[in-house]
Every structure is written in structure tokens, then in C-alpha cells.
Design an enzyme around this catalytic site. Structure first.
Site, PDB file in Angstrom:
ATOM      1  N   HIS A 188       0.811  -1.216   0.000  1.00  0.00           N
ATOM      2  CA  HIS A 188       0.000   0.000   0.000  1.00  0.00           C
ATOM      3  C   HIS A 188       0.844   1.265   0.000  1.00  0.00           C
ATOM      4  CE1 HIS A 188      -3.203  -2.877   0.687  1.00  0.00           C
ATOM      5  NE2 HIS A 188      -3.880  -2.010  -0.025  1.00  0.00           N
ATOM      6  N   ARG A 295     -10.637   3.896  -1.352  1.00  0.00           N
ATOM      7  CA  ARG A 295     -10.133   3.089  -0.228  1.00  0.00           C
ATOM      8  C   ARG A 295     -10.396   3.867   1.056  1.00  0.00           C
ATOM      9  NH1 ARG A 295      -5.761   1.875  -4.198  1.00  0.00           N
ATOM     10  NH2 ARG A 295      -5.437  -0.372  -4.244  1.00  0.00           N
ATOM     11  N   ARG A 331     -15.493   1.745  -1.210  1.00  0.00           N
ATOM     12  CA  ARG A 331     -15.227   0.410  -0.656  1.00  0.00           C
ATOM     13  C   ARG A 331     -15.257   0.537   0.864  1.00  0.00           C
ATOM     14  NH1 ARG A 331      -9.541  -2.479  -1.664  1.00  0.00           N
ATOM     15  NH2 ARG A 331      -8.899  -0.978  -0.090  1.00  0.00           N
ATOM     16  N   GLU A 429     -11.042 -10.817  -4.755  1.00  0.00           N
ATOM     17  CA  GLU A 429      -9.600 -10.804  -4.483  1.00  0.00           C
ATOM     18  C   GLU A 429      -9.077 -12.097  -3.864  1.00  0.00           C
ATOM     19  OE1 GLU A 429      -8.752  -7.108  -2.478  1.00  0.00           O
ATOM     20  OE2 GLU A 429     -10.562  -7.199  -1.303  1.00  0.00           O
ATOM     21  N   ASN A 452      -4.360  -7.094  -6.937  1.00  0.00           N
ATOM     22  CA  ASN A 452      -3.236  -7.035  -5.986  1.00  0.00           C
ATOM     23  C   ASN A 452      -3.341  -8.193  -4.995  1.00  0.00           C
ATOM     24  OD1 ASN A 452      -2.823  -4.601  -7.239  1.00  0.00           O
ATOM     25  ND2 ASN A 452      -3.735  -3.397  -5.600  1.00  0.00           N
ATOM     26  N   ASP A 453      -4.535  -8.342  -4.428  1.00  0.00           N
ATOM     27  CA  ASP A 453      -4.720  -9.429  -3.476  1.00  0.00           C
ATOM     28  C   ASP A 453      -5.002 -10.757  -4.171  1.00  0.00           C
ATOM     29  OD1 ASP A 453      -4.288  -8.537  -0.812  1.00  0.00           O
ATOM     30  OD2 ASP A 453      -6.011  -7.225  -1.042  1.00  0.00           O
ATOM     31  N   ARG A 463       2.386  -9.885  -0.871  1.00  0.00           N
ATOM     32  CA  ARG A 463       2.554  -8.783  -1.824  1.00  0.00           C
ATOM     33  C   ARG A 463       3.530  -7.723  -1.337  1.00  0.00           C
ATOM     34  NH1 ARG A 463      -3.424  -5.877  -1.550  1.00  0.00           N
ATOM     35  NH2 ARG A 463      -2.424  -3.964  -2.162  1.00  0.00           N
ATOM     36  N   CYS A 500      -9.794  -3.204 -10.473  1.00  0.00           N
ATOM     37  CA  CYS A 500      -9.245  -2.044  -9.754  1.00  0.00           C
ATOM     38  C   CYS A 500      -7.849  -2.296  -9.187  1.00  0.00           C
ATOM     39  CB  CYS A 500     -10.193  -1.596  -8.655  1.00  0.00           C
ATOM     40  SG  CYS A 500     -10.507  -2.862  -7.413  1.00  0.00           S
TER      41      CYS A 500
END
Ligand code: PEP
Ligand code: MG
Length: 568
Positions: A188, A295, A331, A429, A452-453, A463, A500
């Protein structure tokens, strides 16, 4: 001399070196000689005075109502506490501890006592007390950490690690670049640096001894090099590259007002990923069709208290106003894993990425969740909102969410507070979410793929771990199949599907992703125009042909080659 690292946010930065958390110093726990006691006590007094002076100077430049001002005020009060100073000097004298060890011990004790009080505010303050202790130890050892609030020239930050919460507090105007020893491509902090447009290298093994604070540096985050004290010839060459990069960015501005559609007339909704209200107000001018991922946990990164329902409601309403009817996808809080929040006391977990995160966390903390849900429902009275849930694995979790939403609506009705209807979606995810999608789709209006996840959980590779770059490939046949499975199921149910994850922000993967049938793309704000240019200059027919070819490949290298050799 130069060293290499992994580019996580591209660009070129010039600036002076500044080490953050100069805490690689090792403490010597052996008792000191009796003759050294007065000298150590004097050293403590001197360091205390220096730190107080530095903090007061920093505070003088801040507005008294700002959060940083208040935090410094609390630190100063603690440093002025005579009892505390006496305890430290006493520990040096009677226990024969060095000044650094005495400070470390007494501050740790103080922090532990705060934590034991079972008051969430004081528990959070405990962390600040520990940080202040570390800062005092650094001052004793002669490394008075430069205060970040007063930087007055472009600075390249060097650190072992930087959490998203620490990033949130940086004075971004003066930070021209960031170099970390740890971190992963989609951590992040990397995402935040990218969206703030700050060039950053991670996994860069610099030696702090050969780059003292103030060393002139050039960070070339186009080739992945950190140049230490470059000569004038190197500087000129890098300046030239910087100018070219600037010119390229200026040329991209031509796409701002253009509609996002391919040359053969296929429209794509291009949305932005954001983390704060400031980004939201820039979404329209950045050329986006709205927001595909807000986010919301990022808005908690720099506060020591949780915003209440009213504060959240006001923020969502302001965002709706700024967007003027454009898509707004919120989200719900995705707390946990690498996102530690200073305003919440999260219990330490052995495997936080596999622990209480995302929807699991909010379902386990219904009061926190309901506050957010109520604020969003009320804001939806003033404009359209799409709501999506992170880290959903199975339909039972959705049942629980919709039950809570029902309870919130009932309560709002009883209180005669208006609310609006929302559209609902999930972030796909985990592989389980892909496999359980058909059970969830009847309850959903849209789906967004969080690569990403999805990559982290499908490849079983952290990650944020820079040692796993090979194990956490940005694109692989397995991930491509999971994306394809998600898109096909959504198409079968007539549910719109977006992506996303950061994969969508890499312009060279965009033709492939769109060719697979995505309806929308939500990308890092800083990559938006580049992605838009790729879409507008391409043909959907060639995107589809590329996807058909790529889906047949079973090696990462072949996939990479296929994408790079693509010409629209
Ligand atoms: C993702 O996992 O792809 C995603 C978009 O969410 P985050 O990066 O915030 O975990
Ligand atoms: Mg995620």
C-alpha cells in the site's frame, strides 16, 4: 556511485538525502562503569534539551488546530515531565544503565502502562510514546532525527520501511523521492507513492553509512537507479531525461477532455482509484469518468481518532458534490494486513494477511461497520453511490452484510433520517471468491477484480515481500485464467465487471485486460491519462485478438513477450 532497486512509482527526482527512523543503532545493555554515570546523565539532559528545542521549532510552523500541532504538544508535555526525567537519571545512577538503555526502558514502561488502561485513545498514545522514546535515544546517540515538518528543500527519503500510516503524515510537497529497503510492488505504501506522483524505489539495499543526511541524490525511477552524489555529466543526462518525461506528461494532457473509447468506437468507463477527498476533487480534471475505488481506510491513516457518522457523512456528501453525478464507488473499510491504523487498537496476529482483514474485520466489529454503513446510506440520499465490500469469500458473508444494512435502514427510518438506495458490489480478491461467484452474483449489481490481493492469495506470495518478485508476478497464466473466469461469470449474469488492482494501471497490460471483456477499468490517478491514451489509440478488435492469443499461453515469459509485441 549508484545502487539499484525495484521501481514502484516511476519518474526522476533530485534531492538531498534524509534518513527516516535512524534506528539501526544497537544498544549496549551491559552495565556502565560507575565513573561514567555523571557523563551519561549529562548526555541525557543535553539530548532532552535538543529534542525539546527541535519539537518547539517544528510546532511554531504549524496551525494550533492541526493534528500535528496537537501531537507535538503531547510529546512536549511528556518531555517536560520532571518525574519522568528523574526516573531516567535514577535508572542511570542506580542500575548503571547507559542513557540510551535507561530511556528505552522507562519509555517502554510508560507505554505499557498506557496500554494496560483499556482505553482505546490511551492505547494509541502508547505507540506515540514509544516513537518519542526512539527519537530521544537517537538524539542521545547524536542522530537527532531531522524534523520532517520543517524541510525547506527537495528531499529524498531513505528508510528501512515506511508504513502507509507513516506515508500519510509526510509533508509531500518537499518529498521528491522515496527509497526503501523493503516493500513490494503492490504494497500500500507503493500504491500511495504512485498516486501521489512521488518517484519511489523499493528493495534498494543502500548503506546508510555512505549516504549521510544531506548527500545530493538523484533517484532515477525509470531505470531503477539511485545515484549518490552524481557528477555534473550524470546530472545533465538525468536532467535531460527529466525534461523528456515532463514533455511526455504534458502531451498526455491532450487526452483529458477526450471520451474514453477505442478507435473502432468501443466505449470504456475509465475510473480512478482514490484514497482521500483531495484526490476526489481532482478526479474530473484528471479526465476520469468517476471513482471506481475509494479506499476508505486511507482516510483513517492520519487521524488518532475514528471519524464519527456525521464526519463520514459530510465527507461522502462533499465527494458527491465534487463528482457532480459521476460514478462514485466506495469500498467499505479494508482494515488489516499491511494497513495498520493508528486510531484502532488491532490485536497482533501471526499471519495478518490471512487474518481478520477486510469484510472479516468489519463484520467482527459491527458498531464500527454500522457507523460507516449509516453514513453512506444517508449520503446516498444526495447522489448515486456504489458500495463494494473487500475480501469477500462466500455468500454467507454477503447475507450478514445485507442483514446489517437492513438494520441500519430500519434505524434510520425510526430516527426519521433520510437515506438512499445503493448499488452493491464486491472486490474479487481471493480464488474462493472466483469459485463462489455464481452464488453471489444474484445479489450484486457489479463486481471489481482486485488483482493485488488476487495475485497474493492465488500465488500464496506476500505482496509486500520484496524477495518474492518472481513468486508474485504482475501477470501470470493463473491470474489471467482467474480474471477470465470472473468476467465470463459476470457476463453470464449480466453484471458489470471492472478491475481495480494495479495491473490495470500498467498501460501495457490494458489492451489484454480490455480484450478479455472488462466493462470498466479503475486505475491509479497518476496513471489515468496514460491508460486513456492506450485505449483511445487502440482497436477493440485487436485487443480481443491479443486476449485470445494470451489466454492460450502457459508461461509467464511467453505472456510478457506476447504483450510487449502487441501493436494496435
Ligand atoms: C486489490 O487487492 O487489488 C485492491 C484493489 O485492493 P487493495 O490494494 O487496497 O488491497
Ligand atoms: Mg485488496
Amino acid at each position: 556511485m549508484s545502487i539499484t532497486g525495484i521501481i514502484v512509482s516511476s519518474g526522476i527526482a533530485f534531492g538531498k538525502a534524509l534518513h527516516l527512523n535512524h534506528s539501526e543503532t544497537h544498544l549496549d545493555y551491559r552495565p556502565i562503569a560507575l565513573s561514567r554515570i555523571p557523563e551519561q546523565q549529562r548526555q541525557f539532559d543535553k539530548a532532552l534539551q535538543n529534542l525539546q528545542q527541535q519539537l518547539s521549532l517544528s510546532q511554531a510552523n504549524l496551525a494550533p488546530e492541526s493534528e500535528n500541532y496537537q501531537l507535538i504538544e503531547a510529546d512536549l508535555l511528556l518531555l517536560e515531565d520532571e518525574d519522568l526525567s528523574e526516573q531516567i537519571k535514577d535508572a542511570i545512577g542506580t542500575l548503571q544503565l547507559s542513557a540510551s538503555v535507561a530511556v528505552e526502558r522507562i519509555f517502554a514502561h510508560q507505554a505499557n502502562e498506557l496500554e494496560a488502561l483499556d482505553d482505546p485513545y490511551l492505547a494509541n498514545r502508547a505507540q506515540d510514546v514509544r516513537c518519542l522514546g526512539h527519537r530521544l535515544v537517537s538524539a542521545i546517540q547524536g542522530h537527532l532525527q531531522q524534523s520532517l515538518e520543517n524541510l525547506n528543500e527537495p528531499t529524498i527519503l531513505l528508510a528501512q520501511d515506511l508504513t502507509p500510516a507513516e506515508f500519510a503524515l509526510l509533508p509531500k510537497e518537499q518529498i521528491s523521492g522515496i527509497v526503501l529497503k523493503t516493500g513490494g510492488l503492490t504494497s500500500h505504501t507503493a500504491i500511495l507513492a504512485r498516486s501521489a506522483g512521488i518517484p519511489a524505489l523499493l528493495s534498494c539495499q543502500f548503506d546508510a553509512q555512505i549516504i549521510p543526511n544531506g548527500t545530493p541524490l538523484v533517484l532515477d525511477a525509470l531505470t531503477g537507479q539511485l545515484h549518490i552524489d552524481p557528477n555534473s555529466e550524470q546530472q545533465n543526462a538525468l536532467n535531460h531525461t527529466l525534461e523528456q518525461e515532463r514533455a511526455r506528461r504534458v502531451a498526455l494532457q491532450a487526452f483529458r477532455e477526450v471520451e474514453t473509447q477505442t478507435q473502432d468506437g468501443h466505449p470504456i468507463k475509465l475510473l480512478a482509484n482514490v484514497g482521500n477527498l483531495n484526490d476526489i476533487t481532482h478526479v474530473s480534471e484528471a479526465g476520469a469518468d468517476g471513482i471506481g475505488l475509494f479506499r476508505t481506510e486511507f482516510m483513517l491513516m492520519h487521524t488518532s481518532t475514528l471519524p464519527d457518522e456525521k464526519a463520514q457523512y459530510n465527507l461522502y456528501c462533499e465527494a458527491l458534490h465534487a463528482l457532480g453525478g459521476k460514478t462514485f464507488t466506495i469500498r467499505t473499510l479494508d482494515i488489516g494486513a499491511d494497513k495498520e491504523l493508528p486510531c484502532l487498537s488491532q490485536e497482533p496476529e501471526d499471519n495478518p494477511a490471512l487474518g481478520l482483514r477486510g469484510l472479516r474485520y468489519t463484520l467482527a466489529n459491527p458498531e464500527l461497520f454500522k457507523t460507516q454503513l449509516r453514513a453512506i446510506l444517508r449520503a446516498a440520499n444526495h447522489g448515486p453511490i456504489r458500495l463494494m465490500f473487500p475480501m469477500v469469500n462466500q455468500v454467507e458473508e454477503l447475507d450478514e452484510v445485507f442483514k446489517l444494512i437492513g438494520e441500519c435502514k430500519d434505524a434510520l427510518e425510526d430516527e426519521e433520517k433520510g437515506y438512499g438506495e445503493l448499488s452493491y458490489g464486491i472486490v474479487v480478491e481471493t480464488p474462493a471468491a472466483v469459485l463462489n461467484l455464481s452464488a453471489m452474483l444474484p445479489k450484486l449489481d457489479f463486481v471489481s477484480i482486485g488483482t493485488n490481493d488476487l495475485t497474493q492469495y492465488a500465488m500464496a506470495a506476500d505482496r509486500t515481500n520484496p524477495k518474492l518478485t518472481r513468486d508474485y508476478p504482475s501477470l501470470s497464466p493463473a491470474i489471467l485464467q482467474l480474471i477470465k473466469m470472473t468476467i465470463s461469470q459476470c457476463q453470464g449474469f449480466g453484471v458489470k465487471v471492472s478491475l481495480c488492482g494495479e495491473l490495470g494501471s500498467a498501460p501495457h497490460t490494458v489492451p489484454l485486460l480490455l480484450g478479455m471483456g472488462l466493462d470498466e477499468l479503475s486505475v491509479n490517478l497518476n496513471a489515468l491519462l496514460e491508460v486513456k491514451a492506450t485505449i483511445c489509440q487502440g482497436q477493440m478488435a485487436s485487443f480481443k485478438a491479443l486476449a485470445e492469443k494470451a489466454l492460450k499461453l502457459d508461461r509467464i515469459s511467453a505472456l510478457q513477450q506476447c504483450i510487449t509485441s502487441y501493436k494496435s
